[in-house]
Design an enzyme around this catalytic site. Structure first.
Site, mmCIF file in Angstrom:
data_model
loop_
_atom_site.group_PDB
_atom_site.id
_atom_site.type_symbol
_atom_site.label_atom_id
_atom_site.label_comp_id
_atom_site.label_asym_id
_atom_site.label_seq_id
_atom_site.Cartn_x
_atom_site.Cartn_y
_atom_site.Cartn_z
ATOM 1 C CE LYS A 83 -39.630 27.882 -7.351
ATOM 2 N NZ LYS A 83 -40.701 28.616 -6.658
ATOM 3 C CG ASP A 108 -44.952 28.077 -10.222
ATOM 4 O OD1 ASP A 108 -45.786 27.154 -10.347
ATOM 5 O OD2 ASP A 108 -44.780 28.715 -9.157
ATOM 6 C CE LYS A 111 -47.436 30.808 -9.710
ATOM 7 N NZ LYS A 111 -47.574 31.285 -8.332
ATOM 8 C CG ASP A 117 -40.916 30.054 -9.853
ATOM 9 O OD1 ASP A 117 -40.434 30.758 -8.952
ATOM 10 O OD2 ASP A 117 -41.725 29.126 -9.643
ATOM 11 C CG ASP A 171 -48.703 28.315 -7.180
ATOM 12 O OD1 ASP A 171 -47.639 28.142 -7.828
ATOM 13 O OD2 ASP A 171 -49.299 29.403 -7.107
ATOM 14 C CD GLU A 188 -43.550 25.895 -7.705
ATOM 15 O OE1 GLU A 188 -44.615 26.177 -7.118
ATOM 16 O OE2 GLU A 188 -42.713 26.744 -8.050
ATOM 17 N NE ARG A 243 -43.503 25.742 0.093
ATOM 18 C CZ ARG A 243 -44.235 26.586 0.794
ATOM 19 N NH1 ARG A 243 -44.700 26.232 1.962
ATOM 20 N NH2 ARG A 243 -44.504 27.788 0.335
HETATM 21 N N1 BES Z 1 -42.926 30.935 -7.676
HETATM 22 C C1 BES Z 1 -43.916 31.238 -6.705
HETATM 23 C C2 BES Z 1 -43.542 32.447 -5.846
HETATM 24 C C3 BES Z 1 -43.429 33.769 -6.574
HETATM 25 C C4 BES Z 1 -44.523 34.611 -6.655
HETATM 26 C C5 BES Z 1 -42.239 34.157 -7.130
HETATM 27 C C6 BES Z 1 -44.402 35.826 -7.313
HETATM 28 C C7 BES Z 1 -42.129 35.350 -7.786
HETATM 29 C C8 BES Z 1 -43.194 36.190 -7.876
HETATM 30 C C9 BES Z 1 -44.115 30.051 -5.785
HETATM 31 O O1 BES Z 1 -43.965 28.818 -6.380
HETATM 32 C C10 BES Z 1 -45.522 30.123 -5.309
HETATM 33 O O2 BES Z 1 -46.405 29.977 -6.097
HETATM 34 N N2 BES Z 1 -45.685 30.345 -4.002
HETATM 35 C C11 BES Z 1 -46.981 30.432 -3.408
HETATM 36 C C12 BES Z 1 -46.951 29.598 -2.168
HETATM 37 C C13 BES Z 1 -48.303 29.356 -1.576
HETATM 38 C C14 BES Z 1 -49.136 28.501 -2.507
HETATM 39 C C15 BES Z 1 -48.141 28.682 -0.249
HETATM 40 C C16 BES Z 1 -47.244 31.889 -3.100
HETATM 41 O O3 BES Z 1 -46.303 32.637 -2.772
HETATM 42 O O4 BES Z 1 -48.379 32.311 -3.235
HETATM 43 ZN ZN ZN Z 2 -42.702 28.733 -7.949
HETATM 44 MN MN MN Z 3 -45.685 28.107 -7.308
#
Ligand code: BES
Ligand code: ZN
Ligand code: MN
Length: 498
Positions: free
Chosen positions: A264, A269, A276, A287, A346, A348, A350
Site C-alpha cells: 500500500k 492520507d 481525518k 501511509d 478514509d 482507501e 483496501r
Molecule cells: N492509513 C489509515 C490507517 C492508519 C491509522 C495507519 C493510523 C497508521 C496509523 C487508513 O487508511 C485508515 O484511515 N483506516 C481507517 C479505516 C476506517 C475508516 C474503516 C481507520 O483505521 O480508522
Molecule cells: Zn490509509
Molecule cells: Mn485512510
C-alpha cells in the site's frame, strides 16, 4: 547532511588503536585475544570494572577513556552475557547496542575486537556489523543547522577484527544488501509528502533498475484500460497522478511462478472527503510504509542476487479532499468486476490493494502473495506496536512469516479470517461496502482484501503499528522504521530460494 558508516574487516592480528570495543562475557570472561589487548592495562581495567560493578552482563558497558599503556584512545567493554546462548538476533542487537555507545561527538576510527568466548564466526561478525548499520541510521536531510560541536555530516569507519576476514566480508555482503534495503525503506517513509508524492515515489523505485530489477510504471491511462476503478477513485481528488509500479527480479528458474510482494503506497492520507481530524495528520505521510517495505525488500533481494523470482507491486496514490474527489455513496467497479459502495473515503488502502492484488494474481499467477499495508488503526488497538497483524488463507505461509518474524525480530501475530465477518460488509446497493464498522476493524479490512486474491496462497500484514512512529529499540531510532524489509527477505530466503 547525511551521516555515513563504512564497515570493514581486518585480521585479529591487526593493531587495535583509536576507539576500541571489546566483548566481555559474564563474570568478566575474556577471550585470549581480549586478554592480550587489555594486558598492558590489566590493573586499570580491573579497578574500573570493580568500581563500576561491571561484570560482563548482557547489555552492560564499561567505558575507559585514555587508558594508559594501551594503543587506544578509549576502551569500551561491551558485556555480552553467555555467548553460548546467542541466537542470530542477539548478535545483531549487540551490534546495535555497541553503535549506540559510540561517543556522538567523535568520529574517530573505531575497532571492534570480534571475539566472545573465542573468535566470532563469519556469520556472527557479519550480523554484528548489520546491527551497527541498522542502529546508525538517522534522517537529517532537512536539518540545515548542526548540533553543538558537530562538524557537519559524520563519516564513521568501524573495523571489525575477525578470524577470517575474507569469509566475514563475504557474509557481510548479503547483510549489507539488507541494511541498504532497510535504509531505503526508512528514507521513503521519512520523506515529507510534498517531496515524495506518487510520481516521485515511482521514480525512486525505478532506481532499482541499477541492480538489474526490471521496472514498469503504469500511469492513469494504463490503469483505466485495465479497469482499476477502485485505485483510481482514491487518487482522483489529488492533483498528483496515481501509479502502479511493477518491479521484477528474476533470480530463479526460468518460467518458475514468482513470489509477489504487494504494498500500500498512500503517499498522504488526509482521509479524503471523510477528512481525518487535524491532530497527528502529519503522520499520514507514512501511509506508504507497506510500499516502502516492498521496495526495500526488492533492493535487498536484488543486491544480494537472491536465487528466486520475485515481483514487487506497489499502488501509489494520494488521498485528498477536492471538488473532484470520490465521495461516500460512490459505487466503484474494481478491476475484478466486483462493485464497492463507499461508506468512508478514509478506508482507501483496501481499495488500492483490491486492484493491485487482483492485477498481481491475474498477471503473474504467483505461488504466494504477501501484501503489507498501514491499513487500520484497529490493528494497533488489538496488538499495540510490537507485532504486525498477520492474516492468511494458508497455514504454511502464515508459519513461514511467523518464523521469519521470530528470527528477524520483526514479529507478526496471526489474526482470524472467516466468512462470518463478511456480513458486516453487505451493501444495500453494491457487492460490498468499503467498511465493516468499528468492531473487528482490522479483520473486516483483511476479509475485504481476501475477496481480491482468489485461491492464491496469500498473507496480509497490517503494519499500521510497526511501519512508522513505532517503538524505538536497539536496531532502530528512526520514525520511519523500514519495518518488513528484513522479514520479507528472510521469508523469501527460507521458503522460496533454491
Ligand atoms: N492509513 C489509515 C490507517 C492508519 C491509522 C495507519 C493510523 C497508521 C496509523 C487508513 O487508511 C485508515 O484511515 N483506516 C481507517 C479505516 C476506517 C475508516 C474503516 C481507520 O483505521 O480508522
Ligand atoms: Zn490509509
Ligand atoms: Mn485512510
Amino acid at each position: 547532511m547525511h551521516d555515513t558508516l563504512k564497515i570493514s574487516f581486518a585480521p585479529l592480528s591487526a593493531t587495535a588503536s583509536g576507539l576500541v570495543v571489546c566483548l566481555v562475557g559474564e563474570d568478566v570472561a575474556l577471550s585470549s585475544e581480549t586478554a592480550a589487548l587489555l594486558a598492558p592495562a590489566k590493573d586499570l581495567f580491573e579497578r574500573a570494572a570493580a568500581e563500576d560493578g561491571f561484570k560482563g552482563k548482557s547489555g552492560s558497558f564499561l567505558d575507559i577513556i585514555a587508558p594508559e599503556k594501551v594503543a587506544a584512545s578509549r576502551l569500551i567493554a561491551a558485556g555480552i552475557g553467555k555467548p553460548s546462548d546467542w541466537k542470530e538476533l542477539d548478535v545483531i542487537k549487540l551490534g546495535g547496542a555497541i553503535c549506540a555507545r559510540l561517543p556522538e561527538a567523535s568520529t574517530e576510527a573505531t575497532v571492534i575486537l570480534a571475539t566472545a568466548a573465542g573468535p566470532l564466526d563469519a556469520g556472527q561478525a557479519a550480523d554484528l556489523a548489520l546491527g551497527l548499520r541498522l542502529r546508525f541510521y538517522s534522517f537529517d536531510r532537512y536539518k540545515t543547522k548542526k548540533k553543538d560541536g558537530e562538524a557537519g555530516a559524520k563519516k564513521r569507519v568501524i573495523t571489525l577484527l575477525v578470524a577470517d576476514e575474507k569469509a566475514a566480508r563475504k557474509a557481510y555482503k548479503a547483510r549489507e544488501a539488507i541494511a541498504d534495503g532497510v535504509d531505503l525503506a526508512r528514507d521513503l517513509v521519512n520523506e515529507p509528502p510534498n517531496v515524495l508524492y506518487p510520481t516521485e515515489f515511482a521514480k525512486r523505485a525505478g532506481d532499482l533498475s541499477r541492480l538489474g530489477v526490471d521496472i514498469e510504471v503504469l500511469n492513469e491511462k494504463d490503469m483505466k484500460k485495465l479497469g482499476m476503478g477502485a485505485l483510481l477513485a482514491v487518487g482522483q481528488g489529488s492533483v498528483r497522478d496515481s501509479h502502479v509500479v511493477v518491479m521484477r527480479w528474476d533470480g530463479g528458474k526460468d518460467g518458475e511462478a514468482p513470489v509477489c510482494l504487494v504494498g500500500k503506497g498512500v503517499c498522504f492520507d488526509s482521509g479524503g472527503i471523510s477528512l481525518k481530524p487535524g491532530e497527528g495528520m502529519q503522520d499520514m505521510k507514512g501511509d506508504m510504509g507497506g510500499a516502502a517495505a516492498v521496495v526495500g525488500a526488492m533492493h535487498a533481494l536484488a543486491a544480494r542476487k537472491a536465487r528466486v523470482n520475485v515481483v514487487g507491486l506497489i499502488g501509489l496514490v494520494e488521498n485528498m479532499p477536492d471538488g473532484n474527489a470520490y465521495r461516500p455513496g460512490d459505487i466503484l467497479t474494481s478491476m475484478s468486476g466486483q462493485t464497492i459502495e463507499m461508506i468512508n473515503t478514509d478506508a482507501e488502502g483496501r481499495l488500492v490493494l483490491a486492484d493491485v492484488l487482483w492485477y498481481a494474481k491475474d498477471r503473474f499467477k504467483p505461488k504466494v502473495m504477501v501484501n503489507l499495508a498501514t491499513l487500520t488503526g484497529a490493528i494497533m488497538v488489538a496488538l499495540g506496536q510490537e507485532n504486525a497483524g498477520l492474516f492468511s488463507n494458508d497455514d504454511a505461509v502464515a508459519k513461514g512469516l511467523t518464523d521469519a518474524g521470530l528470527v528477524t525480530g520483526e514479529k507478526v501475530w496471526r489474526m482470524p479470517l472467516s466468512t462470518e465477518y463478511d456480513k458486516l460488509m453487505d451493501s444495500q446497493f453494491a457487492d460490498m461496502k468499503n467498511t465493516g464498522g468499528r468492531y473487528g476493524g482490522a479483520i473486516t479490512a483483511a476479509q475485504f482484501l481476501k475477496r481480491f486474491v482468489g485461491d492464491t496462497p496469500w498473507a496480509h500484514l497490517d503494519v499500521a503499528g510497526t511501519a512508522m512512529n513505532s517503538n524505538k529499540g536497539d536496531l532502530n531510532r528512526s520514525w520511519g522504521a523500514g519495518w518488513g524489509v528484513r522479514l520479507l527477505d528472510r521469508f523469501v530466503a527460507d521458503g522460496y530460494e533454491r
